[in-house]
Motif scaffolding. Structure first.
Motif, PDB file in Angstrom:
ATOM      1  N   LYS A 308       0.787  -1.343  -0.136  1.00  0.00           N
ATOM      2  CA  LYS A 308       0.019  -0.064  -0.092  1.00  0.00           C
ATOM      3  C   LYS A 308       0.644   1.307  -0.048  1.00  0.00           C
ATOM      4  CE  LYS A 308      -4.450  -1.470   2.012  1.00  0.00           C
ATOM      5  NZ  LYS A 308      -5.657  -1.272   2.795  1.00  0.00           N
ATOM      6  N   ILE A 309       2.203   1.087   0.302  1.00  0.00           N
ATOM      7  CA  ILE A 309       2.956   2.301   0.253  1.00  0.00           C
ATOM      8  C   ILE A 309       3.067   2.639  -0.979  1.00  0.00           C
ATOM      9  CG2 ILE A 309       5.079   3.081   1.146  1.00  0.00           C
ATOM     10  CD1 ILE A 309       5.103   1.470   3.590  1.00  0.00           C
ATOM     11  N   GLU A 310       3.560   1.778  -1.805  1.00  0.00           N
ATOM     12  CA  GLU A 310       4.074   2.160  -3.213  1.00  0.00           C
ATOM     13  C   GLU A 310       2.605   2.233  -3.988  1.00  0.00           C
ATOM     14  OE1 GLU A 310       6.764   2.401  -4.273  1.00  0.00           O
ATOM     15  OE2 GLU A 310       6.501   2.707  -6.192  1.00  0.00           O
ATOM     16  N   MET A 311       1.655   1.537  -3.635  1.00  0.00           N
ATOM     17  CA  MET A 311       0.325   1.864  -4.290  1.00  0.00           C
ATOM     18  C   MET A 311      -0.113   3.207  -4.029  1.00  0.00           C
ATOM     19  SD  MET A 311      -3.056  -0.532  -4.215  1.00  0.00           S
ATOM     20  CE  MET A 311      -2.366  -1.895  -4.985  1.00  0.00           C
ATOM     21  N   GLY A 312       0.079   3.483  -2.674  1.00  0.00           N
ATOM     22  CA  GLY A 312      -0.445   4.957  -2.352  1.00  0.00           C
ATOM     23  C   GLY A 312       0.202   6.135  -3.003  1.00  0.00           C
ATOM     24  N   LYS A 313       1.526   6.125  -3.239  1.00  0.00           N
ATOM     25  CA  LYS A 313       2.528   7.053  -4.083  1.00  0.00           C
ATOM     26  C   LYS A 313       1.792   7.033  -5.270  1.00  0.00           C
ATOM     27  CE  LYS A 313       6.614   6.041  -1.523  1.00  0.00           C
ATOM     28  NZ  LYS A 313       8.067   5.452  -1.643  1.00  0.00           N
ATOM     29  N   LYS A 314       1.674   5.981  -5.986  1.00  0.00           N
ATOM     30  CA  LYS A 314       1.090   5.701  -7.369  1.00  0.00           C
ATOM     31  C   LYS A 314      -0.181   6.544  -7.637  1.00  0.00           C
ATOM     32  CE  LYS A 314       4.576   2.898  -8.880  1.00  0.00           C
ATOM     33  NZ  LYS A 314       5.628   3.392  -9.779  1.00  0.00           N
ATOM     34  N   ALA A 315      -1.138   6.060  -6.527  1.00  0.00           N
ATOM     35  CA  ALA A 315      -2.371   6.609  -6.270  1.00  0.00           C
ATOM     36  C   ALA A 315      -2.529   8.230  -6.378  1.00  0.00           C
ATOM     37  CB  ALA A 315      -3.290   5.922  -5.646  1.00  0.00           C
ATOM     38  N   LEU A 316      -1.317   8.811  -5.490  1.00  0.00           N
ATOM     39  CA  LEU A 316      -1.620  10.222  -5.270  1.00  0.00           C
ATOM     40  C   LEU A 316      -0.958  10.724  -6.515  1.00  0.00           C
ATOM     41  CD1 LEU A 316       0.142  10.157  -1.759  1.00  0.00           C
ATOM     42  CD2 LEU A 316      -2.066  11.391  -2.394  1.00  0.00           C
ATOM     43  N   ILE A 317       0.213  10.365  -7.162  1.00  0.00           N
ATOM     44  CA  ILE A 317       0.749  10.752  -8.355  1.00  0.00           C
ATOM     45  C   ILE A 317      -0.460  10.895  -9.417  1.00  0.00           C
ATOM     46  CG2 ILE A 317       2.456  10.710 -10.050  1.00  0.00           C
ATOM     47  CD1 ILE A 317       4.218   9.575  -7.875  1.00  0.00           C
ATOM     48  N   ASN A 318      -0.963   9.638  -9.545  1.00  0.00           N
ATOM     49  CA  ASN A 318      -2.176   9.730 -10.558  1.00  0.00           C
ATOM     50  C   ASN A 318      -3.294  10.484 -10.388  1.00  0.00           C
ATOM     51  OD1 ASN A 318      -4.370   8.365 -12.097  1.00  0.00           O
ATOM     52  ND2 ASN A 318      -2.987   6.934 -12.679  1.00  0.00           N
ATOM     53  N   ALA A 319      -3.651  10.490  -9.063  1.00  0.00           N
ATOM     54  CA  ALA A 319      -4.780  11.710  -9.042  1.00  0.00           C
ATOM     55  C   ALA A 319      -4.270  13.074  -9.150  1.00  0.00           C
ATOM     56  CB  ALA A 319      -5.202  11.479  -7.560  1.00  0.00           C
ATOM     57  N   LEU A 320      -2.950  13.385  -8.697  1.00  0.00           N
ATOM     58  CA  LEU A 320      -2.589  14.707  -8.959  1.00  0.00           C
ATOM     59  C   LEU A 320      -2.519  15.156 -10.460  1.00  0.00           C
ATOM     60  CD1 LEU A 320      -0.128  14.905  -6.011  1.00  0.00           C
ATOM     61  CD2 LEU A 320      -2.141  16.125  -6.200  1.00  0.00           C
ATOM     62  N   GLU A 321      -2.079  14.014 -11.115  1.00  0.00           N
ATOM     63  CA  GLU A 321      -1.896  14.367 -12.681  1.00  0.00           C
ATOM     64  C   GLU A 321      -3.034  14.570 -13.392  1.00  0.00           C
ATOM     65  OE1 GLU A 321       0.657  11.261 -13.797  1.00  0.00           O
ATOM     66  OE2 GLU A 321       2.823  12.417 -13.315  1.00  0.00           O
ATOM     67  N   THR A 322      -3.952  13.527 -12.883  1.00  0.00           N
ATOM     68  CA  THR A 322      -5.457  13.685 -13.598  1.00  0.00           C
ATOM     69  C   THR A 322      -5.999  15.039 -13.190  1.00  0.00           C
ATOM     70  OG1 THR A 322      -5.562  11.242 -13.062  1.00  0.00           O
ATOM     71  CG2 THR A 322      -7.632  12.452 -13.955  1.00  0.00           C
ATOM     72  N   ALA A 323      -6.079  15.403 -12.047  1.00  0.00           N
ATOM     73  CA  ALA A 323      -6.601  16.540 -11.313  1.00  0.00           C
ATOM     74  C   ALA A 323      -5.884  17.954 -12.215  1.00  0.00           C
ATOM     75  CB  ALA A 323      -6.196  16.947 -10.223  1.00  0.00           C
ATOM     76  N   PHE A 324      -4.681  17.787 -12.503  1.00  0.00           N
ATOM     77  CA  PHE A 324      -3.997  18.962 -13.122  1.00  0.00           C
ATOM     78  C   PHE A 324      -4.330  18.977 -14.520  1.00  0.00           C
ATOM     79  CE2 PHE A 324      -0.207  20.637 -15.445  1.00  0.00           C
ATOM     80  CZ  PHE A 324      -0.307  21.762 -15.059  1.00  0.00           C
ATOM     81  N   LYS A 325      -4.436  18.095 -15.147  1.00  0.00           N
ATOM     82  CA  LYS A 325      -4.868  18.105 -16.681  1.00  0.00           C
ATOM     83  C   LYS A 325      -6.309  18.597 -16.774  1.00  0.00           C
ATOM     84  CE  LYS A 325      -2.523  13.613 -17.965  1.00  0.00           C
ATOM     85  NZ  LYS A 325      -2.601  12.409 -17.795  1.00  0.00           N
TER      86      LYS A 325
END
Lengths: 328, 746
Positions: A308-325
């Motif tokens: 969940k640590i790695e998954m949490g990072k990926k999910a945070l990055i993914n959400a931030l990138e999606t939000a930014f786009k």
């Protein structure tokens, strides 16, 4: 199931009067969680007070944002034009949860009060401090792939299951509550609680209090928000990790980030470290990664959920990138 | 002639309307006077003894009739043999409520009987047990050293141990230029048919019982009940007119049947027992398995050595095995082989066949290892299969009765577009997703069991057939009706196939993809005898034109019997029966496999699955975007219901590869995700485009109708094809099923 008394009420005052007479009574909203818990003998109310007739079903714009009636259904909330337009992250989070049939029954107030899906909590043959205070926690050394990585104690490692509440957390919502003495507004961050000394309590609602509405303030990140949910199948599965994110941007600079995580703690986990890191920074992949690192650095995994640590990072990055786009 | 007018047609399920309109009744839906309801109490401990039971509190609840446990149950049969069912593995059969011993978690320890289900269920929480707990072992991995060969028994005939070694495996593997060694791990799975296991027992008095049961074998359960409770076979009638899925879980009598019948006899009342979903995790399951594979080849890709060793879970009381290591040498002709299979007894309930038992487990490991070999050889995986293609069965040196696997490979590859595959792993992108192609072979048994069918023509010219088989949702009613209609030149509407009833002539349980061949052949044999009788009767009619006709000189069409050389000379079936004073003309015949002839052959169905996956580059989430499976399974009686079987089992393959596993907490010896919310099977959103191809395979040797069965073959190739596609997409080989995408995150 255990025999119980059933009554239906017609207004909030009546509901509160009735429940104040019996500490073993429970309100019935959509019933999508309470009835399951009763069938498993986890919840053992001796009286059910059906609040389905109360007129707390309205979803309406207010001066400061929007007010969601406690008894408005999840489906109606997710599909409401104002929610879709101004709070799309909430709509997406609701639709990522449960199934269409459950969302048709589930109420907004009830959604907030969902109890954990920890298998040990659901199994009355198991020790569980949440179900039976002082009996111990079988999940701590047990099968804990789904369990918490933040804020847990040796007494309780359960996670809070709602998707809707993760979005409400990022949206800085508050919960309007009525009792016989007063009406009070509970800020979302104080509504759900960490297990602390009382893992049997999920939230700060007192017996005798009735949720009447959820107030969601206006935001300026509707076009730059995202809900990312990672789960073992594409529907009808609880989040391993989920992230609700909204970015208030000035060009490519982040003025503020609002981020909450699900599937990682006993309550919606507001990613304050990530938010702090991103404040006034450029919206770049490198900064998103650093923010994710900052948040997940504090995680304390259990035996089966290190991923969940790695998954949490990926999910945070993914959400931030999606939000930014941008999503509209 | 009008033969085969119905066979081969995509006929919709004849009982479909009853099912979708809720008129089809299942075991738990039969009403009876003053029906009592039993709720099973399951052991919360994994191993030990019950030292005390206090039922006072439960008995005080209004509506509670009795609490049955080992302390007060009816006196029962003692010998193991009397508890043995047709599918029992070697060992000591589990006897519910036999004594105070707890052998596994969730074991039934009492039945609370009450006037309503809700009362029984609540009262069950008020029965107080005291236990003495013992230590237990439930973890396969840490008990591998306790692995041993399985005992032999009845089941060994259907699930033989792996063949003996050939050549010099160790030496040839050691010296081979190209080799792969890999260890595979499979988790526990539970069948989870949607219909809950349930029994409604009607107490008829005078030692007679009518039992509506969820089962895949009415006669199997009839014998089980009669033997245990000392009843006459003819007095026990087991009915299962509709079965909401089985997948193997109904091959053995499950414990609700025993408890329901016991309560009915004990209380002399009608009783129903329905299990809860979680209680269906307290019986049979697909066992966890560990497999070590070692395959080697020469530099051209000819496989020279096949090594496959298996450790599979069983209970501490029965030796359940399945054929796992037996398959590679049925496909690939290697001169050096070494196979073995050991069972590891643990404190769990006995596993049981679950759709393509052994085949889906073994072929996953075999076909992933072949893929790895192909990668090392830099040979296309399909090409490697074709290099090693064998027309005969190398493990027995016998020819197959038919084998159209080559066409499965070629037709599925063509349809899928396999030639577009990029052999370089982690090199094809679609947006932010890695794309991968994978393929694998499937092979499965082609069983036929003896079956008896009663067939008759009635005075209204209808054909009525009786056989005890069930229809577990596979389309049995429909295909049997199609087969029978063609035999007598009738329309589907003129045929009544009666089934799901132990009073009807013999059928084995419905497992191993066997029933179409078993009951189907019996229908053909009975129809032949029936035609003979009809001709004989017609010949005796006044002025009959059939007086001197031989069987081969007549044909049946549209309700009439005709002379072949003068087709306009005919007599109606109705008139033949009228001349029999309106009494039906009937016959009962046995259809059975031609054992002597078939001993010289190997029998199998084959398939080839091709799969495309997309793997999210960041999150590792996997989507099977499309899959094509080509199947060679002899004659396809009904392409519609058969395609349903194949696409359904392809979805199960996706489930096995990516979703499905029962998690055991080994501290507790207990499964922890015992509900459909957390026992994950795919939802619609997980399923991409699926295509099914039936490759023509004419088999005149296997049986009278040329069928091989389609219930399981569609599952066999899918898990490996998906694993191989994930390797092609990401360059990562995951050897443990199901594949959790967190293992694929970078």
């Amino acid at each position: 199931m255990k025999p119980f008394k059933f009554s239906a009420v017609n207004n909030p005052a009546e509901a509160i009067t009735l429940i104040n007479k019996n500490t073993d009574a429970a309100f019935l909203g959509g019933g999508t969680n309470l009835l399951d818990l009763m069938k498993e003998h986890v919840a053992l109310p001796n009286e059910i007070i059906d609040i389905g007739n109360l007129s707390l079903k309205e979803i309406k714009a207010t001066a400061s944002g929007i007010s969601l009636g406690a008894l408005a259904k999840n489906t109606e909330t997710a599909n409401h034009p104002l929610i879709r337009k101004n709070f799309p992250v909430l709509s997406k989070a609701i639709l990522a949860g449960a199934s269409a049939q459950i969302r048709n029954m589930a109420t907004n107030g009830g959604n907030l009060l969902q109890r954990t899906r920890c298998s040990y909590f659901y199994d009355i043959a198991m020790p569980c401090n949440k179900r039976n205070p002082g009996s111990g926690c079988a999940a701590l050394e047990g099968f804990n792939r789904m369990h918490a990585i933040f804020g847990w104690t040796r007494d309780c490692v359960a996670v809070y299951p709602s998707d809707m509440a993760i979005a409400l957390s990022a949206l800085n919502a508050s919960v309007k509550v009525l009792s016989s003495e007063r009406e009070r507004i509970i800020p979302f961050r104080d509504f759900h609680i960490l297990p602390g000394a009382h893992p049997e309590k999920d939230n700060s609602l007192q017996h005798g209090e009735l949720i009447t509405a959820i107030e969601v303030p206006k935001n300026d990140f509707a076009e730059h928000s995202a809900y990312v949910k990672i789960r073992d199948r594409n529907s009808y599965a609880f989040a391993l990790v989920s992230v609700a994110a909204g970015l208030t941007l000035n060009g490519n600079t982040i003025q503020t980030a609002s981020i909450a995580m699900g599937g990682v703690a006993h309550k919606p986990w507001r990613a304050l470290n990530a938010e702090a890191y991103l404040k006034d920074k450029a919206a770049t992949a490198a900064n998103f990664a650093k923010a994710a690192e900052a948040e997940m650095a504090l995680a304390q995994p259990l035996a089966h959920n290190k991923f969940k640590i790695e998954m949490g990072k990926k999910a945070l990055i993914n959400a931030l990138e999606t939000a930014f786009k941008g999503n509209i | 002639m009008d033969f085969n007018k119905n066979v081969g047609q995509p006929v919709s399920r004849l009982e479909g309307k009853l099912k979708v309109t809720g008129q089809a009744k299942y075991a738990a839906e039969y009403e009876a006077d003053n029906l009592l309801h039993g709720y099973v109490v399951s052991s919360p401990i994994t191993k030990g003894k019950i030292i005390n039971i206090n039922i006072a509190q439960a008995m005080a609840i209004p509506g509670v009739v009795d609490v049955l446990s080992h302390k007060n149950r009816t006196k029962l049969a003692w010998f193991d043999l009397q508890y043995t069912d047709m599918d029992a593995p070697p060992g000591t059969v589990f006897k519910p409520l036999a004594d105070e011993n707890i052998l596994y978690n969730g074991q039934p320890i009492a039945l609370v009987v009450a006037e309503s289900y809700e009362t029984a269920r609540y009262a069950a929480t008020q029965v107080i047990f005291e236990y003495e707990q013992e230590t237990f072992q439930t973890d396969l991995e840490s008990n591998i050293p306790n692995g041993r060969s399985a005992k032999k028994g009845f089941a060994t005939a259907l699930k033989p141990p792996p063949p003996p070694p050939t050549g010099d495996f160790l030496n040839s593997f050691e010296q081979a230029p190209v080799k792969v060694a890999a260890t595979f791990q499979h988790g526990t799975e539970h069948h989870n048919p949607i219909e809950l296991f349930a029994t409604t027992t009607i107490y008829e008095g005078k030692g007679k019982l009518t039992i509506y049961d969820k089962t895949q074998g009415t006669i199997n359960n009839q014998l089980y009940v009669a033997n245990i409770f000392g009843l006459h076979y003819k007095d026990v009638r087991v009915l299962a007119p509709f079965v909401g899925g089985g997948f193997g879980s109904g091959l053995r009598p499950q414990y609700q049947l025993f408890l329901c019948v016991m309560a009915a006899l004990h209380l002399k009342r009608n009783v129903r027992v329905v299990l809860e979903r979680k209680q269906m995790f307290f019986f049979s399951h697909r066992p966890p398995v560990k497999q070590n594979l070692r395959f080697a080849s020469d530099v051209e890709g000819n496989v020279t050595a096949l090594g496959h060793s298996v450790f599979s879970e069983t209970s501490n009381f029965e030796d359940y095995t399945e054929a796992i290591a037996n398959w590679s040498h049925k496909l690939y002709p290697a001169p050096n082989t070494l196979f073995n299979h050991k069972v590891v007894p643990l404190d769990v309930y006995t596993p049981l066949d679950m759709r393509a038992p052994g085949g889906s487990t073994g072929m996953h490991a075999i076909e992933c290892t072949m893929d790895e070999l192909a990668h090392k050889l830099k040979i296309d995986p399909l090409e490697l299969r074709l290099i090693n293609y064998s027309e005969i069965d190398p493990s027995s040196n016998k020819p197959y009765t038919s084998k159209a696997l080559r066409n499965c490979y070629l037709q599925a590859a063509d349809k899928f577009g396999w030639s577009n595959r990029n052999p370089e792993p982690r090199s094809t992108k679609r947006g932010n997703k890695w794309v991968g192609y994978g393929m694998a072979t499937g092979i499965w048994d082609a069983f036929q069991f003896p079956a008896r069918v009663e067939a008759m023509i009635t005075k209204d010219g209808r054909m009525v057939l009786n056989n005890a088989t069930t229809d577990i949702g596979t389309g049995t009613l429909t295909v049997m009706t199609q087969i029978a209609a063609d035999e007598l030149g009738l329309s589907l509407e003129e045929v009544d196939f009666n089934y799901g009833d132990s009073k009807k002539p013999f059928s084995m349980f419905q497992g191993g993809s066997s029933i179409t061949s078993s009951t189907g052949v019996a229908i053909v044999v009975a129809a032949k005898a029936l035609r003979k009788k009809l001709l004989k009767k017609a010949a005796k009619m006044p002025d009959s034109p059939f007086k001197n006709s031989e069987d081969a000189e007549v044909f049946f069409s549209a309700g009439n019997m005709h002379l072949k050389d003068q087709p306009n000379v005919f007599v109606s079936l109705k008139n033949i029966i009228a001349s029999n004073n309106g009494k039906p003309i009937k016959t009962t015949n046995m259809g059975k496999p031609h054992m002597l002839k078939l001993r010289k052959y190997s029998l199998a169905t084959h398939s080839a699955s091709f799969v495309e996956v997309e793997v999210d580059q960041d999150l590792g989430t996997v989507m099977v975007t499309r899959a094509v499976t080509a199947v060679a399974a002899g004659k396809i009686i009904n392409p519609k219901t058969a395609a349903g079987q194949i696409s359904g089992s392809m979805i199960w393959g996706i489930s096995k590869a990516l979703h499905e596993e029962t998690f055991m907490d080994h501290n507790l010896g207990k499964y922890m995700n015992t509900n459909l919310g957390e026992y994950h099977i795919p939802v619609h959103a997980d399923i991409g485009q699926l295509e099914v191809i039936f490759v023509e395979e004419k088999d005149e040797l296997i049986n009278e109708i040329g069928t091989k069965g389609v219930g399981e073959i569609g599952l066999v190739g899918m898990p490996a094809a998906i694993s191989n596609a994930i390797f092609n997409a990401t360059g990562k080989r995951i050897y443990k099923l199901p594949i959790h995408f967190d293992e694929l995150m970078q």
